[in-house]
Design an enzyme around this catalytic site. Structure first.
Site, mmCIF file in Angstrom:
data_model
loop_
_atom_site.group_PDB
_atom_site.id
_atom_site.type_symbol
_atom_site.label_atom_id
_atom_site.label_comp_id
_atom_site.label_asym_id
_atom_site.label_seq_id
_atom_site.Cartn_x
_atom_site.Cartn_y
_atom_site.Cartn_z
ATOM 1 N N GLU A 1 0.671 -1.429 16.759
ATOM 2 C CA GLU A 1 0.078 -0.192 16.356
ATOM 3 C C GLU A 1 -1.261 -0.278 17.284
ATOM 4 O O GLU A 1 -1.141 0.949 17.606
ATOM 5 C CB GLU A 1 -0.778 -0.964 14.696
ATOM 6 C CG GLU A 1 -2.029 0.790 14.906
ATOM 7 C CD GLU A 1 -2.988 0.038 13.368
ATOM 8 O OE1 GLU A 1 -3.212 1.253 13.364
ATOM 9 O OE2 GLU A 1 -2.452 -0.268 12.227
ATOM 10 N N SER B 1 1.833 -5.691 3.003
ATOM 11 C CA SER B 1 3.557 -5.533 3.276
ATOM 12 C C SER B 1 4.312 -6.432 2.700
ATOM 13 O O SER B 1 5.104 -6.501 3.147
ATOM 14 C CB SER B 1 3.876 -5.393 5.159
ATOM 15 O OG SER B 1 3.339 -4.660 5.682
ATOM 16 N N SER C 1 1.334 -10.434 10.119
ATOM 17 C CA SER C 1 0.889 -9.480 9.591
ATOM 18 C C SER C 1 -0.698 -9.853 10.161
ATOM 19 O O SER C 1 -1.653 -10.756 9.195
ATOM 20 C CB SER C 1 1.097 -9.257 7.492
ATOM 21 O OG SER C 1 -0.286 -8.301 7.639
ATOM 22 N N HIS D 1 -1.068 -5.861 19.853
ATOM 23 C CA HIS D 1 0.229 -5.196 18.561
ATOM 24 C C HIS D 1 0.618 -4.639 18.271
ATOM 25 O O HIS D 1 0.179 -3.079 19.022
ATOM 26 C CB HIS D 1 -1.081 -5.314 17.387
ATOM 27 C CG HIS D 1 -0.710 -5.090 15.942
ATOM 28 N ND1 HIS D 1 -0.284 -3.970 15.292
ATOM 29 C CD2 HIS D 1 -0.137 -6.259 14.817
ATOM 30 C CE1 HIS D 1 0.071 -4.076 14.317
ATOM 31 N NE2 HIS D 1 -0.578 -5.393 14.074
ATOM 32 N N THR E 1 -5.399 -0.510 12.361
ATOM 33 C CA THR E 1 -5.969 -0.121 10.842
ATOM 34 C C THR E 1 -6.194 -1.500 10.246
ATOM 35 O O THR E 1 -6.681 -1.137 9.047
ATOM 36 C CB THR E 1 -5.190 1.368 10.308
ATOM 37 O OG1 THR E 1 -3.570 0.108 9.669
ATOM 38 C CG2 THR E 1 -5.123 2.749 10.636
ATOM 39 N N CYS F 1 -8.502 2.092 7.465
ATOM 40 C CA CYS F 1 -7.570 2.652 6.259
ATOM 41 C C CYS F 1 -8.163 2.437 4.934
ATOM 42 O O CYS F 1 -9.157 0.711 4.819
ATOM 43 C CB CYS F 1 -6.292 1.660 6.618
ATOM 44 S SG CYS F 1 -4.921 1.182 5.177
ATOM 45 N N ASN G 1 -3.641 -7.796 8.034
ATOM 46 C CA ASN G 1 -4.047 -7.607 7.360
ATOM 47 C C ASN G 1 -4.571 -9.011 6.615
ATOM 48 O O ASN G 1 -4.975 -8.924 5.686
ATOM 49 C CB ASN G 1 -4.151 -6.145 7.086
ATOM 50 C CG ASN G 1 -2.711 -6.288 5.991
ATOM 51 O OD1 ASN G 1 -2.505 -6.465 4.692
ATOM 52 N ND2 ASN G 1 -1.307 -5.585 7.123
ATOM 53 N N CYS H 1 1.156 -0.815 -0.008
ATOM 54 C CA CYS H 1 -0.227 -0.026 0.381
ATOM 55 C C CYS H 1 1.117 0.924 -0.088
ATOM 56 O O CYS H 1 2.485 1.221 -0.067
ATOM 57 C CB CYS H 1 -0.600 0.017 1.226
ATOM 58 S SG CYS H 1 -0.273 0.100 3.104
#
Length: 403
Positions: free
Chosen positions: A188, A380, A318, A186, A251, A289, A320, A66
């Site tokens: 984030e 990613s 990851s 996590h 996100t 996001c 996502n 992204c």
């Protein structure tokens, strides 16, 4: 700490950088050679489809790097060029992809030693060192520590993550408790919660429904606190701190679930306090996001097709990427989350990560005869890694490639 004031002060420091260093041309050549793929672009240009022998590859409409990830990696590369003699550190993985992080290690960018994500040893960092903050951010406490040490701070935090931080700052100003949809360990979410005042992290809709029921009907306070363990702010009291709530999210969580959780709490507070007083007890801002949403929407479209199996490529940590795998499994498509092509083993076996985080090996994972394979990757994941996986599948099925 007044986190908003600290952040404002940090952004005006001469030791703080977040816009690159003017080495874009140099970096882009290296970046393209290491991460981009002409082969994958050819498939994209062919309506995301490749037919070779018995294999049809169907790529998701949107997948891979992204904008926020590409920006973070490029700034890290620029930082190494701009500070050729200084020691350069990263507080964590720059993004959740093993290949990218290895490239940075090869450039003599060091990673802060850590025992788990909450126990980092910053004693190795000295005044004048360069420290890169990763795409998913760093806690305000880490930023302050590095600033106090006199480090040069290179901030690659994704603007979408910063948007969530601004949201929890608004919650804090209005004395709302931030309900954060995320994984409380996590990186984030740890960063986001550091900017919040009172907060509670809910992992999924089931946990949100438990909280909703507590708001409406009360319950056992000790049971509540035990259930959520470390996923709340110091001194959090469910009997006191759930009267005013605001919604935020990690996100990379599943978009549909974040939306469900937001609507659930809106209905909950409406039922308890009525429509006239709703705004005094509930706040919600859109912090989903765009890139996460696009990749999930693309996967939802891909699974409508007749697929024999799905391969989702991305780092095992990851979030996502695991949600993309979950969409495939929800649609009863055998779905394998792998981080590198090395997970495709001899004798038609594949080592993959299951949704519960455990690894498994599947025997005879590629069926005989004609097959249609759906392929996607997390935000990613470089296209080069996806290329390696697609080529390996074609080789195993004795299909010639365009590479």
């Amino acid at each position: 700490m007044d986190t908003k004031a600290f952040k404002r002060s940090l952004h005006h420091s001469e030791n703080y950088y977040r816009r690159g260093f003017g080495h874009q041309a140099e970096v882009s050549t290296q970046f393209d050679s290491e991460y981009k793929s002409n082969f994958i672009q050819q498939i994209r240009d062919n309506n995301n489809t490749l037919e070779q022998g018995d294999v049809t590859i169907r790529l998701a409409e949107a997948f891979g790097f992204c904008w926020g990830v590409e920006r973070a990696v490029a700034i890290a590369y620029e930082a190494r060029k701009h500070f050729p003699t200084e020691r350069v550190w990263i507080t964590n993985e720059i993004i959740h992809n093993p290949s990218v992080n290895q490239y940075l290690r090869d450039m003599q960018i060091e990673f802060i030693p850590a025992e788990g994500i909450e126990k980092k040893d910053f004693s190795v960092v000295e005044s004048g060192d360069v420290v890169i903050l990763p795409a998913f951010g760093a806690s305000v406490q880490e930023m302050k520590l590095l600033n106090d040490k006199g480090c040069k701070i290179v901030d690659t935090t994704c603007p979408w993550v910063s948007k969530v931080w601004n949201t929890v700052e608004k919650h804090k100003k209005g004395e709302y408790t931030s309900i954060i949809h995320g994984k409380y360990k996590h990186e984030e979410t740890l960063a986001t919660s550091s900017f919040a005042g009172k907060y509670l992290v809910v992992l999924n809709l089931e946990e949100a429904e438990y909280v909703s029921n507590y708001i409406l009907n009360g319950g056992n306070r000790e049971e509540f606190l035990a259930k959520f363990g470390q996923a709340y702010s110091d001194g959090f009291d469910p009997d006191r701190d759930l009267e005013q709530i605001g919604i935020a999210n990690q996100t990379t969580m599943l978009k549909s679930e974040t939306e469900q959780i937001g609507k659930l709490f809106e209905r909950t507070m409406m039922k308890k306090y009525g429509p006239i007083e709703l705004n005094q007890h509930f706040q919600s801002f859109n912090t989903i996001c765009d890139a996460t949403q696009e990749r999930q929407d693309a996967m939802l479209e891909l699974v409508k097709e007749k697929l024999d199996l799905m391969v989702v490529v991305g780092g095992f940590n990851s979030s996502n990427t695991s949600h993309l795998q979950g969409i495939g499994l929800d649609n009863r498509i055998p779905s394998y989350h792998i981080d590198t092509v090395e997970r495709i083993l001899p004798e038609n076996r594949i080592e993959y990560r299951q949704l519960n985080g455990e690894h498994a090996i599947k025997e005879n994972w590629l069926p005989d005869g004609k097959i249609v394979v759906g392929v996607s990757s997390g935000a990613s994941t470089p296209d080069k890694v996806v290329e390696d996986v697609v080529v390996k599948i074609l080789e195993l099925k004795n299909a010639t490639t365009l590479v």
